[in-house]
Scaffold this motif. Structure first.
Motif, PDB file in Angstrom:
ATOM      1  N   MET A 152       0.840   3.977   1.831  1.00 35.98           N
ATOM      2  CA  MET A 152       1.039   4.502   3.027  1.00 35.98           C
ATOM      3  C   MET A 152       2.242   3.867   3.621  1.00 35.98           C
ATOM      4  O   MET A 152       3.181   4.394   4.085  1.00 35.98           O
ATOM      5  N   LEU A 199      -4.439  11.146  11.300  1.00 33.19           N
ATOM      6  CA  LEU A 199      -4.250   9.846  10.612  1.00 33.19           C
ATOM      7  C   LEU A 199      -5.383   8.833  10.906  1.00 33.19           C
ATOM      8  O   LEU A 199      -5.668   8.040   9.746  1.00 33.19           O
ATOM      9  N   GLY A 228      -1.230  10.206  -0.316  1.00 34.38           N
ATOM     10  CA  GLY A 228      -2.346   9.937   0.753  1.00 34.38           C
ATOM     11  C   GLY A 228      -2.096  10.761   1.943  1.00 34.38           C
ATOM     12  O   GLY A 228      -1.865  12.004   1.865  1.00 34.38           O
ATOM     13  N   ALA A 229      -2.299  10.140   3.131  1.00 32.72           N
ATOM     14  CA  ALA A 229      -1.972  10.864   4.432  1.00 32.72           C
ATOM     15  C   ALA A 229      -0.831  11.388   4.309  1.00 32.72           C
ATOM     16  O   ALA A 229       0.136  10.649   3.905  1.00 32.72           O
ATOM     17  N   GLU A 244      -8.337   9.884   8.482  1.00 33.93           N
ATOM     18  CA  GLU A 244      -8.126   9.623   7.240  1.00 33.93           C
ATOM     19  C   GLU A 244      -7.722   8.150   6.789  1.00 33.93           C
ATOM     20  O   GLU A 244      -8.235   7.663   5.700  1.00 33.93           O
ATOM     21  N   LYS A 245      -7.288   7.177   7.713  1.00 34.10           N
ATOM     22  CA  LYS A 245      -6.990   5.904   7.405  1.00 34.10           C
ATOM     23  C   LYS A 245      -7.447   4.802   8.092  1.00 34.10           C
ATOM     24  O   LYS A 245      -8.031   3.793   7.599  1.00 34.10           O
ATOM     25  N   ASP A 251       0.886  -1.220  -0.090  1.00 37.61           N
ATOM     26  CA  ASP A 251      -0.003   0.058   0.197  1.00 37.61           C
ATOM     27  C   ASP A 251       0.969   1.509  -0.196  1.00 37.61           C
ATOM     28  O   ASP A 251       2.042   1.221   0.329  1.00 37.61           O
ATOM     29  N   ALA A 293      -5.198   0.215  10.722  1.00 41.18           N
ATOM     30  CA  ALA A 293      -6.151   0.428   9.507  1.00 41.18           C
ATOM     31  C   ALA A 293      -6.209  -0.930   8.846  1.00 41.18           C
ATOM     32  O   ALA A 293      -7.336  -1.473   8.361  1.00 41.18           O
ATOM     33  N   ARG A 332      -1.158   2.805  10.462  1.00 37.46           N
ATOM     34  CA  ARG A 332      -1.257   2.083   9.323  1.00 37.46           C
ATOM     35  C   ARG A 332      -1.608   0.472   9.861  1.00 37.46           C
ATOM     36  O   ARG A 332      -2.548  -0.212   9.113  1.00 37.46           O
ATOM     37  N   TYR A 354      -8.490   0.125   5.870  1.00 37.58           N
ATOM     38  CA  TYR A 354      -7.401   1.063   4.908  1.00 37.58           C
ATOM     39  C   TYR A 354      -8.022   1.222   3.496  1.00 37.58           C
ATOM     40  O   TYR A 354      -8.510   0.274   3.083  1.00 37.58           O
ATOM     41  N   ARG A 355      -7.869   2.393   2.971  1.00 36.04           N
ATOM     42  CA  ARG A 355      -7.942   2.626   1.673  1.00 36.04           C
ATOM     43  C   ARG A 355      -7.000   3.477   0.937  1.00 36.04           C
ATOM     44  O   ARG A 355      -6.378   4.571   1.960  1.00 36.04           O
ATOM     45  N   GLU A 356      -6.705   3.522  -0.140  1.00 33.85           N
ATOM     46  CA  GLU A 356      -5.905   4.425  -0.733  1.00 33.85           C
ATOM     47  C   GLU A 356      -6.543   5.766  -0.973  1.00 33.85           C
ATOM     48  O   GLU A 356      -7.704   5.546  -1.164  1.00 33.85           O
TER      49      GLU A 356
END
Length: 338
Positions: A7, A223, A149-150, A226-227, A5, A313, A310, A319-321
Motif C-alpha cells: 500500500m 479503505l 491491494g486497495a 479493507e486495510k 508494504d 492500519a 495506511r 494492516y495486511r497485504e
C-alpha cells in the motif's frame, strides 16, 4: 512514507499516475470533446473504489462545467442486474465507465448493455486490452499499472481523468507538473501518523462531508474496511445529525472532510455540528485541502486520506497485504451477469 508494504509503495506512485494520466487525456482531447459534446446526458458508472471516485467528481463537474450535459452517477451493478434504479440508458447518452482492471464483471456488463442500447462508452482502465476497453467507443488509459491491494494510485488517476474530461482540471504540461509537485509536498507523513494514533483507538470512525467531500468520505470508508479493518461510516453531516448520531459514543472519532474551506451557511451548519459533538464528548478530526480550486483540492484530499488509512492500519496493527475475503470468498459475478 513509502515503506515495505504494498500500500505504501502504491500510494507513493499516485502523483506519477496522475501526471501520466492527464497527459493521456490531453493527447485524446479532440476525441473526448467530440464524444462528450454529442451527449444529451453523461452517465458515470463504476463499482467499489471507482464508484467512490465518481461520487467525488460528479458534484465538481456540475458546479464547474455549467455548459453541456450534467453527469448522472449510477452503480454498474444496478444497470447490469436490470435497471434497478430505474434511470435507464438512452442512445443519446455517453457512459463513462471506470474499472482499473477493465474486467470488473458488473462494469463490463453495464457497458455492454449501454452499447446495446446505442449509447457511446468512454472506458477508463489501466488495461487497454481488457474486456471493458475492447468493447468501448473510446478508451482512455489510466497510468496506474498493476495494483495488488486497495485502490490508491488507480483511484487518484481515475479521479484526475474524470475531472479533466469534464473540463474541471487543466491538462497542460506546466500545470500538471505543478499539481504533481503539490501532491508530493502535501502528503505529510508525520501529520498522518499524528492523526492515526487517535483513529487507531476509535471504536467507530464517522466520515462526514458535503458534495464532493462526501465522495472522499466514501473512498476513505472503503479503505478503512479493507486495510484498517475497523468499522467506518461515510455520510453527509446532515445525515449524521438526523439519525446516525444516535449511535455515536465517546470512544468514536468523527473525521470531517472540508474542501475548500466551508463558508456562509455551510460554515454555520458545521459549527453547530462541532458543538453537538463537543457536548457528546466525541473527538473531531478535520481534513482540509490547501488547494484553492475544487479539482486539485479533491485530488489532494483523496491522496491524504489514503496516507491516513495506511497510517491508521499500521498504528492499529491491523494492516495486511491483499484481502482475506475478497477474491477468496467473494468471487467475480461473471456467471450472474452473462
Amino acid at each position: 512514507m513509502d515503506g515495505p508494504d504494498a500500500m505504501g509503495r502504491e500510494i507513493l506512485q499516485g502523483p506519477d499516475a496522475v501526471e501520466a494520466t492527464l497527459a493521456a487525456v490531453e493527447a485524446l482531447r479532440p476525441q473526448i470533446a467530440t464524444l462528450i459534446g454529442e451527449a444529451e446526458r453523461i452517465v458515470l458508472i463504476g463499482t467499489g473504489a471507482s464508484l467512490a471516485v465518481i461520487r467525488i467528481a460528479a458534484p465538481i463537474w456540475r458546479h464547474t462545467a455549467r455548459h453541456g450535459a450534467s453527469p448522472l452517477v449510477r452503480q454498474s451493478t444496478e444497470i447490469a442486474l436490470g435497471d434497478l434504479d430505474g434511470a435507464g440508458i438512452e442512445a443519446t447518452d455517453v457512459v463513462v465507465a471506470i474499472s482499473q482492471s477493465g474486467s470488473s464483471p458488473e462494469t463490463v456488463a453495464a457497458a455492454r448493455l449501454a452499447r446495446d442500447a446505442g449509447a457511446s462508452v468512454l472506458a477508463l482502465t489501466a488495461h487497454p486490452d481488457s474486456a471493458l476497453a475492447s468493447g468501448a467507443t473510446l478508451g482512455l488509459p489510466l497510468a496506474s499499472g498493476e495494483e495488488t491491494g486497495a485502490a490508491t494510485k488507480s483511484a487518484l488517476a481515475s479521479l484526475a481523468a474524470v475531472l479533466a474530461i469534464a473540463g474541471c482540471l487543466r491538462t497542460e504540461a506546466a500545470f500538471v507538473r505543478g499539481l504533481r509537485a503539490d501532491l508530493v509536498a502535501r502528503a505529510i507523513w508525520s501529520e498522518a501518523l499524528e492523526a492515526a494514533e487517535l483513529l487507531a483507538g476509535a471504536r467507530h470512525t464517522w466520515m462526514l462531508g458535503f458534495g464532493a467531500d462526501e465522495g472522499v468520505a466514501a473512498a476513505a470508508s472503503l479503505l478503512w474496511h479493507e486495510k484498517v479493518i475497523r468499522p467506518a461510516t461515510a455520510a453527509t453531516p446532515s445525515e449524521f445529525r438526523h439519525g446516525l448520531i444516535e449511535a455515536v459514543a465517546p470512544q468514536d472519532v468523527v473525521l470531517l472532510i472540508c474542501a475548500p474551506d466551508a463558508a456562509g451557511r455551510t460554515a454555520t451548519y458545521l459549527d453547530r455540528l462541532r458543538g453537538e459533538l463537543r457536548t457528546l464528548g466525541v473527538a473531531v478530526l478535520e481534513l482540509r485541502a490547501t488547494a484553492a480550486e475544487p479539482g486539485p483540492a479533491a485530488i489532494e484530499l483523496l491522496f491524504r486520506v489514503q496516507h491516513l488509512a495506511r497510517a491508521t492500519a499500521l498504528a492499529a496493527g491491523t494492516y495486511r497485504e491483499e484481502f482475506a475475503i475478497l477474491r477468496r470468498v467473494v468471487k467475480p459475478a461473471d456467471d450472474l451477469l452473462g
